[in-house]
Design an enzyme around this catalytic site. Structure first.
Site, PDB file in Angstrom:
ATOM      1  N   SER A 124      47.353 -10.100  53.813  1.00  0.00           N
ATOM      2  CA  SER A 124      48.453  -9.446  53.088  1.00  0.00           C
ATOM      3  C   SER A 124      48.826 -10.304  51.892  1.00  0.00           C
ATOM      4  O   SER A 124      49.172 -11.481  52.039  1.00  0.00           O
ATOM      5  CB  SER A 124      49.670  -9.304  54.010  1.00  0.00           C
ATOM      6  OG  SER A 124      50.818  -9.084  53.214  1.00  0.00           O
ATOM      7  N   HIS A 134      45.552  -6.054  52.100  1.00  0.00           N
ATOM      8  CA  HIS A 134      46.767  -5.350  52.527  1.00  0.00           C
ATOM      9  C   HIS A 134      47.870  -5.564  51.487  1.00  0.00           C
ATOM     10  O   HIS A 134      48.177  -6.697  51.122  1.00  0.00           O
ATOM     11  CB  HIS A 134      47.193  -5.896  53.892  1.00  0.00           C
ATOM     12  CG  HIS A 134      48.373  -5.210  54.503  1.00  0.00           C
ATOM     13  ND1 HIS A 134      48.277  -4.057  55.245  1.00  0.00           N
ATOM     14  CD2 HIS A 134      49.695  -5.527  54.487  1.00  0.00           C
ATOM     15  CE1 HIS A 134      49.476  -3.688  55.673  1.00  0.00           C
ATOM     16  NE2 HIS A 134      50.357  -4.562  55.221  1.00  0.00           N
ATOM     17  N   ASP A 153      51.813  -4.776  50.464  1.00  0.00           N
ATOM     18  CA  ASP A 153      53.111  -4.386  51.014  1.00  0.00           C
ATOM     19  C   ASP A 153      54.054  -3.898  49.919  1.00  0.00           C
ATOM     20  O   ASP A 153      54.476  -4.673  49.066  1.00  0.00           O
ATOM     21  CB  ASP A 153      53.739  -5.589  51.730  1.00  0.00           C
ATOM     22  CG  ASP A 153      53.025  -5.886  53.037  1.00  0.00           C
ATOM     23  OD1 ASP A 153      52.908  -4.965  53.864  1.00  0.00           O
ATOM     24  OD2 ASP A 153      52.566  -7.031  53.219  1.00  0.00           O
ATOM     25  N   MET A 162      57.651  -2.449  49.103  1.00  0.00           N
ATOM     26  CA  MET A 162      59.006  -2.399  49.682  1.00  0.00           C
ATOM     27  C   MET A 162      60.008  -1.954  48.625  1.00  0.00           C
ATOM     28  O   MET A 162      59.915  -2.377  47.470  1.00  0.00           O
ATOM     29  CB  MET A 162      59.408  -3.777  50.197  1.00  0.00           C
ATOM     30  CG  MET A 162      58.413  -4.382  51.168  1.00  0.00           C
ATOM     31  SD  MET A 162      59.040  -5.923  51.842  1.00  0.00           S
ATOM     32  CE  MET A 162      57.596  -6.490  52.752  1.00  0.00           C
ATOM     33  N   HIS A 177      50.584  -0.317  52.245  1.00  0.00           N
ATOM     34  CA  HIS A 177      51.594  -0.114  53.290  1.00  0.00           C
ATOM     35  C   HIS A 177      52.922   0.222  52.613  1.00  0.00           C
ATOM     36  O   HIS A 177      53.559  -0.648  52.022  1.00  0.00           O
ATOM     37  CB  HIS A 177      51.680  -1.417  54.107  1.00  0.00           C
ATOM     38  CG  HIS A 177      52.746  -1.440  55.155  1.00  0.00           C
ATOM     39  ND1 HIS A 177      53.120  -2.613  55.800  1.00  0.00           N
ATOM     40  CD2 HIS A 177      53.513  -0.451  55.694  1.00  0.00           C
ATOM     41  CE1 HIS A 177      54.062  -2.338  56.681  1.00  0.00           C
ATOM     42  NE2 HIS A 177      54.332  -1.045  56.631  1.00  0.00           N
ATOM     43  N   MET A 208      56.545   0.800  52.608  1.00  0.00           N
ATOM     44  CA  MET A 208      57.824   0.631  53.326  1.00  0.00           C
ATOM     45  C   MET A 208      58.916   1.163  52.413  1.00  0.00           C
ATOM     46  O   MET A 208      59.733   0.422  51.873  1.00  0.00           O
ATOM     47  CB  MET A 208      58.037  -0.855  53.654  1.00  0.00           C
ATOM     48  CG  MET A 208      57.154  -1.330  54.793  1.00  0.00           C
ATOM     49  SD  MET A 208      56.971  -3.124  54.826  1.00  0.00           S
ATOM     50  CE  MET A 208      55.625  -3.316  53.671  1.00  0.00           C
ATOM     51  N   MET A 229      53.885  -2.144  63.842  1.00  0.00           N
ATOM     52  CA  MET A 229      54.547  -3.344  63.326  1.00  0.00           C
ATOM     53  C   MET A 229      54.873  -4.253  64.508  1.00  0.00           C
ATOM     54  O   MET A 229      55.444  -3.817  65.502  1.00  0.00           O
ATOM     55  CB  MET A 229      55.859  -2.982  62.608  1.00  0.00           C
ATOM     56  CG  MET A 229      55.709  -2.195  61.314  1.00  0.00           C
ATOM     57  SD  MET A 229      54.589  -2.921  60.095  1.00  0.00           S
ATOM     58  CE  MET A 229      55.325  -4.531  59.821  1.00  0.00           C
ATOM     59  N   PHE A 258      59.588  -8.936  55.515  1.00  0.00           N
ATOM     60  CA  PHE A 258      59.264 -10.304  55.123  1.00  0.00           C
ATOM     61  C   PHE A 258      58.002 -10.798  55.826  1.00  0.00           C
ATOM     62  O   PHE A 258      57.722 -10.375  56.947  1.00  0.00           O
ATOM     63  CB  PHE A 258      60.428 -11.249  55.477  1.00  0.00           C
ATOM     64  CG  PHE A 258      61.730 -10.792  54.882  1.00  0.00           C
ATOM     65  CD1 PHE A 258      62.066 -11.109  53.569  1.00  0.00           C
ATOM     66  CD2 PHE A 258      62.606  -9.999  55.618  1.00  0.00           C
ATOM     67  CE1 PHE A 258      63.250 -10.656  52.999  1.00  0.00           C
ATOM     68  CE2 PHE A 258      63.792  -9.539  55.062  1.00  0.00           C
ATOM     69  CZ  PHE A 258      64.118  -9.867  53.747  1.00  0.00           C
ATOM     70  N   ASP A 304      50.455  -5.386  62.337  1.00  0.00           N
ATOM     71  CA  ASP A 304      51.004  -6.061  61.156  1.00  0.00           C
ATOM     72  C   ASP A 304      52.237  -6.881  61.525  1.00  0.00           C
ATOM     73  O   ASP A 304      53.237  -6.330  61.975  1.00  0.00           O
ATOM     74  CB  ASP A 304      51.371  -4.987  60.116  1.00  0.00           C
ATOM     75  CG  ASP A 304      51.812  -5.576  58.788  1.00  0.00           C
ATOM     76  OD1 ASP A 304      51.765  -6.801  58.617  1.00  0.00           O
ATOM     77  OD2 ASP A 304      52.210  -4.777  57.911  1.00  0.00           O
ATOM     78  N   GLY A 305      52.122  -8.189  61.338  1.00  0.00           N
ATOM     79  CA  GLY A 305      53.270  -9.073  61.536  1.00  0.00           C
ATOM     80  C   GLY A 305      53.000 -10.149  62.569  1.00  0.00           C
ATOM     81  O   GLY A 305      52.702  -9.857  63.725  1.00  0.00           O
ATOM     82  N   GLY A 306      53.052 -11.393  62.138  1.00  0.00           N
ATOM     83  CA  GLY A 306      52.904 -12.498  63.074  1.00  0.00           C
ATOM     84  C   GLY A 306      51.505 -12.662  63.640  1.00  0.00           C
ATOM     85  O   GLY A 306      51.317 -13.294  64.684  1.00  0.00           O
TER      86      GLY A 306
HETATM   87  C1  DX5 Z   1      56.012  -7.310  56.734  1.00  0.00           C
HETATM   88  C2  DX5 Z   1      54.727  -6.893  56.058  1.00  0.00           C
HETATM   89  C3  DX5 Z   1      53.557  -7.661  56.478  1.00  0.00           C
HETATM   90  C4  DX5 Z   1      53.634  -9.137  56.161  1.00  0.00           C
HETATM   91  C5  DX5 Z   1      52.960  -9.870  57.291  1.00  0.00           C
HETATM   92  O1  DX5 Z   1      56.997  -6.432  56.390  1.00  0.00           O
HETATM   93  O2  DX5 Z   1      54.454  -5.525  56.301  1.00  0.00           O
HETATM   94  O3  DX5 Z   1      52.346  -7.111  56.014  1.00  0.00           O
HETATM   95  O4  DX5 Z   1      53.029  -9.491  54.957  1.00  0.00           O
HETATM   96  O5  DX5 Z   1      53.155 -11.214  57.110  1.00  0.00           O
HETATM   97  P1  DX5 Z   1      52.756 -12.269  58.242  1.00  0.00           P
HETATM   98  O6  DX5 Z   1      51.301 -12.081  58.510  1.00  0.00           O
HETATM   99  O7  DX5 Z   1      53.078 -13.573  57.604  1.00  0.00           O
HETATM  100  O8  DX5 Z   1      53.616 -11.977  59.437  1.00  0.00           O
HETATM  101 ZN    ZN Z   2      52.392  -4.764  55.803  1.00  0.00          ZN
END
Ligand code: DX5
Ligand code: ZN
Length: 228
Positions: free
Chosen positions: A10, A35, A37, A39, A68, A70, A139, A145, A177-179
């Protein structure tokens, strides 16, 4: 049968002052997918980028651009992101009042449609849309973030989704997606995901190639535990 595991860095965690180089770097390092993001400061508490940046990314890589969204009212923007060069466009079930229409529009534009669920959103929201999408993204953090911790209950959700997809004999990818990190990816793959978004894990590392290779290996090892 082993399934291919896709690593999707990402760019949210990239150095935006050198974005072109950062995209080229993960491309050269073996990323399968980029990827992106988007927002809007409304659906999520952060503002990032729009179609112009997707267009700029398109100019520096031939890899799949996974956009993605959001944003509220995704309907109003899917055409612009498609024209900018997105390959996959994913929209949140929580943010689309006419989800089926949005998904159909993405497909009509010749792009791969996907739907995204926040951590506390039930899989039941997929009941009447699952057969129409190419991918579901779960997610594993609350969106907004990069660099947040993986929410463990996502693992059960991935397993349940994998079972549903198998029961309905569909071909739907599961993206998470995430962590996602070297610590979490094997379990995520074992639960049944096959596409892994990794922001801080890749861009926060010294050697992008080494990190991507390691993430893919761990995902492959984990996926062996995912026997249907
Ligand atoms: C969060 C995003 C993710 C983000 C993931 O809202 O959709 O794509 O970049 O970041 P990491 O991999 O650091 O959790
Ligand atoms: Zn994302």
């Amino acid at each position: 049968m082993s399934q291919k595991m896709y690593i999707a860095p990402s760019i949210l965690s990239a150095n935006f002052s050198r974005l072109g180089e950062e995209i080229r770097a993960v491309d050269a390092a073996g990323a399968d997918i980029i990827h992106i993001d988007v927002m809007d400061g409304h659906f999520v508490p952060n503002i990032t980028i729009g179609p112009l940046v997707v267009q700029a990314a398109r100019a520096v890589t031939a890899k799949v651009l996974d956009v993605h969204l959001m944003i509220t009212d995704a309907d109003r923007y899917v055409d612009a992101f498609a024209a900018a060069g997105a390959d996959w466009i994913t929209v949140h079930v929580e943010a689309c009042s006419h989800l089926q229409r949005t998904v159909s529009r993405i497909r009509e534009l010749g792009k791969r449609p996907g739907v995204v669920l926040n951590p506390a959103t039930s899989l039941a929201t997929l009941d009447y849309i699952l057969a129409e999408v190419d991918l579901v993204m779960l997610m594993s953090v609350n969106p907004g973030f990069g660099g947040q911790g993986f929410i463990p209950s996502t693992l059960t959700k991935i397993k349940e989704l994998r079972c549903r997809i198998a029961a309905q004999k569909l071909h739907v990818d599961i993206e998470v997606d995430g962590g996602v990190s070297v610590k979490t990816i094997a379990d995520i793959a074992a639960a049944g995901a096959n596409i892994f978004v990794a922001g801080s894990a890749v861009y926060g590392s010294q050697e992008y190639r080494e990190t991507i290779v390691t993430l893919r290996k761990l995902a492959e090892v984990g996926s062996i535990r995912n026997c249907q």
